[in-house]
Design a protein around this motif. Structure first.
Motif, PDB file in Angstrom:
ATOM      1  N   THR A  98      31.317  37.618  36.271  1.00  5.72           N
ATOM      2  CA  THR A  98      30.675  36.940  37.394  1.00  5.72           C
ATOM      3  C   THR A  98      31.327  35.588  37.609  1.00  5.72           C
ATOM      4  O   THR A  98      30.996  34.593  36.966  1.00  5.72           O
ATOM      5  CB  THR A  98      29.167  36.802  37.111  1.00  5.72           C
ATOM      6  N   LEU A  99      32.304  35.567  38.512  1.00  2.00           N
ATOM      7  CA  LEU A  99      33.077  34.366  38.795  1.00  2.00           C
ATOM      8  C   LEU A  99      32.299  33.448  39.730  1.00  2.00           C
ATOM      9  O   LEU A  99      31.604  33.907  40.640  1.00  2.00           O
ATOM     10  CB  LEU A  99      34.410  34.740  39.433  1.00  2.00           C
ATOM     11  N   ALA A 100      32.433  32.158  39.486  1.00  2.55           N
ATOM     12  CA  ALA A 100      31.770  31.178  40.343  1.00  2.55           C
ATOM     13  C   ALA A 100      32.597  29.913  40.396  1.00  2.55           C
ATOM     14  O   ALA A 100      33.341  29.596  39.462  1.00  2.55           O
ATOM     15  CB  ALA A 100      30.371  30.861  39.812  1.00  2.55           C
ATOM     16  N   ASP A 101      32.460  29.206  41.505  1.00  8.26           N
ATOM     17  CA  ASP A 101      33.040  27.873  41.587  1.00  8.26           C
ATOM     18  C   ASP A 101      32.174  26.927  40.766  1.00  8.26           C
ATOM     19  O   ASP A 101      30.945  26.996  40.819  1.00  8.26           O
ATOM     20  CB  ASP A 101      33.081  27.427  43.048  1.00  8.26           C
ATOM     21  N   ALA A 102      32.796  26.055  39.997  1.00  6.97           N
ATOM     22  CA  ALA A 102      32.040  25.073  39.211  1.00  6.97           C
ATOM     23  C   ALA A 102      31.715  23.812  40.001  1.00  6.97           C
ATOM     24  O   ALA A 102      30.974  22.961  39.518  1.00  6.97           O
ATOM     25  CB  ALA A 102      32.832  24.699  37.956  1.00  6.97           C
TER      26      ALA A 102
END
Length: 290
Positions: A98-102
């Motif tokens: 689950t990729l996300a922008d930090a």
């Protein structure tokens, strides 16, 4: 195990947590803080011995900063090694990285909406998209299908930003109903609009008034969790019946990850939190899911 809970020791030991998950009736769990459930061998043994799967795992990456992102890419394979250790399952229920922008300190300071001094300009947005595509390709080469998680306090927060990302990439979407509510979106409407791109679901309810209070007071993004903006299903502003009816009528096939992300206080007991999660699961079952 919510990642920010790791900053509030003492933690529940991983075996106790997994036992509580099984006792509550769940069939899977997210990875939580990397290393919390052990190395690859320990993770695989813990899950397999309890007959539960790995639903996914949160991978926040600083997609607005090339240097930080390159460092995080170097560590991505180590996280995917843990995914390799998950018990085998049918393709729809393989764990979703689950990729996300930090985000950045600037985006977190403008929680709840964009202003001219914190929105990404066209070149910066293109760079974010390019970095996301690099991470997604790395995940696919390892045999997993990535999903992208929009999130408060980042550069992909609002419905318009999510829409733009879907137009500019081919990555699947992890729809998080709580973060969408908090950012001003309608989860029922947008589930219908984006159904064809949704490959993972995080189900959470949200008190919008708590979010509005934090935004109005210029509070830190952390206050969203410490002030318990995310709450038990059916107790906040989410149209639970409408959303679950839409899911039931759709072609969606995959994990339904129930989240009630909070930063626990000193008086919170693991058993009480487990009771809340048991009630969340019962809410789904009353609506014919899973």
């Amino acid at each position: 195990m919510f990642e920010l809970t790791a900053s509030q020791p003492p933690l529940v030991l991983p075996d106790r947590l997994l036992d509580l998950v099984v006792e509550a009736g769940y069939e899977g769990i997210d990875l939580g803080p990397v290393g919390y459930l052990g190395d690859a061998a320990a993770l695989g043994q813990r899950l397999e011995s309890r007959g539960i799967g790995l639903a996914g795992g949160w991978m926040a990456m600083t997609m607005s900063d090339e240097g930080l992102f390159d460092e995080e890419m170097a560590a991505l394979d180590q996280v995917l090694d843990l995914f390799d250790a998950a018990p085998a399952s049918e393709p729809a229920f393989r764990p979703k990285p689950t990729l996300a922008d930090a985000g950045s300190p600037q985006s977190r300071d403008h929680l709840g909406g964009r202003t001219s001094n914190c929105a990404l300009d066209a070149p910066a947005w293109s760079a974010l998209v390019s970095r996301l595509e690099r991470a997604a390709e790395r995940v696919r080469r390892r045999g997993f299908e990535p999903t992208f998680h929009h999130h408060l306090g980042t550069y992909v927060e609002t419905p318009d930003e999510i829409e733009r990302l879907l137009e500019d990439t081919d990555i699947g979407l992890c729809l998080d109903t709580g973060h969408l509510l908090a950012a001003g979106g309608d989860p029922v409407e947008l589930f219908g609009r984006w159904e064809g791109r949704i490959n993972h679901l995080h189900l959470k309810d949200c008190h919008r008034a708590v979010v509005a209070r934090v935004v109005a007071s210029d509070g830190p993004v952390r206050a969203i969790w410490s002030d318990r903006a995310f709450c038990a299903l059916g107790s906040g502003d989410l149209d639970v019946e409408g959303l679950l009816g839409a899911i039931r009528s759709s072609s969606y096939s995959g994990w339904l990850v129930i989240e009630q992300d909070v930063i626990p206080g000193p008086t919170d007991r693991p058993e009480t939190i487990a009771d809340e999660q048991r009630a969340n699961l019962e809410c789904l079952r009353r609506h014919g899911l899973p």
